[in-house]
Scaffold this motif. Sequence first.
Motif, PDB file in Angstrom:
ATOM      1  N   LEU A   1       0.829  -1.205   0.000  1.00 45.90           N
ATOM      2  CA  LEU A   1       0.000   0.000   0.000  1.00 45.90           C
ATOM      3  C   LEU A   1       0.864   1.256   0.000  1.00 45.90           C
ATOM      4  N   ALA A   2       1.936   1.238   0.779  1.00 46.91           N
ATOM      5  CA  ALA A   2       2.829   2.392   0.829  1.00 46.91           C
ATOM      6  C   ALA A   2       3.516   2.603  -0.514  1.00 46.91           C
ATOM      7  N   ALA A   3       3.893   1.521  -1.153  1.00 54.39           N
ATOM      8  CA  ALA A   3       4.591   1.620  -2.437  1.00 54.39           C
ATOM      9  C   ALA A   3       3.678   2.149  -3.544  1.00 54.39           C
ATOM     10  N   SER A   4       2.386   1.934  -3.396  1.00 57.08           N
ATOM     11  CA  SER A   4       1.460   2.373  -4.437  1.00 57.08           C
ATOM     12  C   SER A   4       1.330   3.886  -4.490  1.00 57.08           C
ATOM     13  N   ASP A   5       1.618   4.550  -3.383  1.00 52.65           N
ATOM     14  CA  ASP A   5       1.479   6.008  -3.275  1.00 52.65           C
ATOM     15  C   ASP A   5       0.077   6.493  -3.650  1.00 52.65           C
ATOM     16  N   ASP A   6      -0.908   5.628  -3.501  1.00 56.84           N
ATOM     17  CA  ASP A   6      -2.306   5.980  -3.746  1.00 56.84           C
ATOM     18  C   ASP A   6      -2.910   6.406  -2.410  1.00 56.84           C
ATOM     19  N   PRO A   7      -3.431   7.627  -2.303  1.00 55.84           N
ATOM     20  CA  PRO A   7      -3.985   8.098  -1.028  1.00 55.84           C
ATOM     21  C   PRO A   7      -5.035   7.165  -0.421  1.00 55.84           C
ATOM     22  N   SER A   8      -5.752   6.415  -1.240  1.00 58.56           N
ATOM     23  CA  SER A   8      -6.731   5.476  -0.681  1.00 58.56           C
ATOM     24  C   SER A   8      -6.042   4.349   0.083  1.00 58.56           C
ATOM     25  N   GLY A   9      -4.736   4.233  -0.086  1.00 64.24           N
ATOM     26  CA  GLY A   9      -3.981   3.215   0.635  1.00 64.24           C
ATOM     27  C   GLY A   9      -4.006   3.417   2.137  1.00 64.24           C
ATOM     28  N   VAL A  10      -4.163   4.648   2.579  1.00 62.43           N
ATOM     29  CA  VAL A  10      -4.218   4.917   4.018  1.00 62.43           C
ATOM     30  C   VAL A  10      -5.482   4.290   4.606  1.00 62.43           C
ATOM     31  N   GLU A  11      -6.602   4.458   3.933  1.00 65.57           N
ATOM     32  CA  GLU A  11      -7.850   3.845   4.398  1.00 65.57           C
ATOM     33  C   GLU A  11      -7.741   2.319   4.349  1.00 65.57           C
ATOM     34  N   GLN A  12      -7.149   1.806   3.302  1.00 69.16           N
ATOM     35  CA  GLN A  12      -6.972   0.355   3.186  1.00 69.16           C
ATOM     36  C   GLN A  12      -6.037  -0.159   4.276  1.00 69.16           C
ATOM     37  N   ALA A  13      -5.012   0.613   4.609  1.00 69.12           N
ATOM     38  CA  ALA A  13      -4.098   0.232   5.683  1.00 69.12           C
ATOM     39  C   ALA A  13      -4.833   0.192   7.014  1.00 69.12           C
ATOM     40  N   ASP A  14      -5.673   1.189   7.259  1.00 67.82           N
ATOM     41  CA  ASP A  14      -6.453   1.231   8.489  1.00 67.82           C
ATOM     42  C   ASP A  14      -7.335  -0.011   8.598  1.00 67.82           C
ATOM     43  N   ARG A  15      -7.978  -0.361   7.509  1.00 68.01           N
ATOM     44  CA  ARG A  15      -8.838  -1.549   7.491  1.00 68.01           C
ATOM     45  C   ARG A  15      -8.021  -2.824   7.723  1.00 68.01           C
TER      46      ARG A  15
ATOM     47  N   ASN B   1      10.241   4.552   2.310  1.00 64.45           N
ATOM     48  CA  ASN B   1      10.614   5.889   1.860  1.00 64.45           C
ATOM     49  C   ASN B   1       9.610   6.379   0.827  1.00 64.45           C
ATOM     50  N   THR B   2       8.352   6.331   1.190  1.00 63.18           N
ATOM     51  CA  THR B   2       7.300   6.768   0.282  1.00 63.18           C
ATOM     52  C   THR B   2       6.488   7.858   0.960  1.00 63.18           C
ATOM     53  N   ALA B   3       5.667   8.498   0.188  1.00 62.85           N
ATOM     54  CA  ALA B   3       4.818   9.557   0.734  1.00 62.85           C
ATOM     55  C   ALA B   3       3.824   9.004   1.753  1.00 62.85           C
ATOM     56  N   LEU B   4       3.367   7.756   1.572  1.00 61.94           N
ATOM     57  CA  LEU B   4       2.375   7.185   2.483  1.00 61.94           C
ATOM     58  C   LEU B   4       2.985   6.545   3.720  1.00 61.94           C
ATOM     59  N   GLY B   5       4.287   6.373   3.763  1.00 60.42           N
ATOM     60  CA  GLY B   5       4.932   5.742   4.918  1.00 60.42           C
ATOM     61  C   GLY B   5       4.546   6.386   6.244  1.00 60.42           C
ATOM     62  N   PRO B   6       4.703   7.709   6.372  1.00 57.91           N
ATOM     63  CA  PRO B   6       4.329   8.357   7.629  1.00 57.91           C
ATOM     64  C   PRO B   6       2.833   8.215   7.955  1.00 57.91           C
ATOM     65  N   ALA B   7       1.991   8.277   6.942  1.00 59.45           N
ATOM     66  CA  ALA B   7       0.545   8.151   7.180  1.00 59.45           C
ATOM     67  C   ALA B   7       0.200   6.749   7.673  1.00 59.45           C
ATOM     68  N   ILE B   8       0.862   5.749   7.135  1.00 60.38           N
ATOM     69  CA  ILE B   8       0.595   4.382   7.581  1.00 60.38           C
ATOM     70  C   ILE B   8       1.135   4.172   8.987  1.00 60.38           C
ATOM     71  N   ARG B   9       2.267   4.774   9.301  1.00 64.02           N
ATOM     72  CA  ARG B   9       2.774   4.705  10.683  1.00 64.02           C
ATOM     73  C   ARG B   9       1.769   5.368  11.641  1.00 64.02           C
ATOM     74  N   ASN B  10       1.157   6.466  11.207  1.00 69.75           N
ATOM     75  CA  ASN B  10       0.154   7.139  12.036  1.00 69.75           C
ATOM     76  C   ASN B  10      -1.073   6.260  12.250  1.00 69.75           C
ATOM     77  N   VAL B  11      -1.452   5.498  11.239  1.00 66.85           N
ATOM     78  CA  VAL B  11      -2.584   4.567  11.376  1.00 66.85           C
ATOM     79  C   VAL B  11      -2.283   3.569  12.495  1.00 66.85           C
ATOM     80  N   VAL B  12      -1.094   3.007  12.471  1.00 67.63           N
ATOM     81  CA  VAL B  12      -0.701   2.037  13.496  1.00 67.63           C
ATOM     82  C   VAL B  12      -0.674   2.705  14.862  1.00 67.63           C
ATOM     83  N   ALA B  13      -0.134   3.900  14.942  1.00 71.86           N
ATOM     84  CA  ALA B  13      -0.076   4.631  16.213  1.00 71.86           C
ATOM     85  C   ALA B  13      -1.473   4.898  16.759  1.00 71.86           C
ATOM     86  N   ARG B  14      -2.418   5.246  15.888  1.00 75.31           N
ATOM     87  CA  ARG B  14      -3.799   5.491  16.345  1.00 75.31           C
ATOM     88  C   ARG B  14      -4.417   4.229  16.936  1.00 75.31           C
TER      89      ARG B  14
END
Length: 88
Positions: free
Chosen positions: A19-33, A65-78
């Motif tokens: 999901l992080a490698a795809s750099d698709d913003p919908s990946g954050v929602e998919q990561a959360d799920r 090292n992708t744009a979504l990496g930090p967002a996915i880390r935030n999902v885990v932190a939440r």
Amino acid sequence: MTAPDPTALDRLLKTLDGLAASDDPSGVEQADRAVWDYLSGFDGLSAQTAAADALGAAIESWPVNTALGPAIRNVVARHRTRLAEPSA
């Protein structure tokens, strides 16, 4: 399940990495799920907390090292924060 399953954790990490490698913003929602589904597989708050902690530790050393990496880390932190709340 009652304890973190290394195989399930490996599968989740591969999913999150993809999901992080795809750099698709919908990946954050998919990561959360995906994280929610992973944690839901554990019975009880203690087991879910242990699983979230194992995931958090794995993510900390995750070389993303992708744009979504930090967002996915935030999902885990939440999710970790949610499990630590008194109302959990």
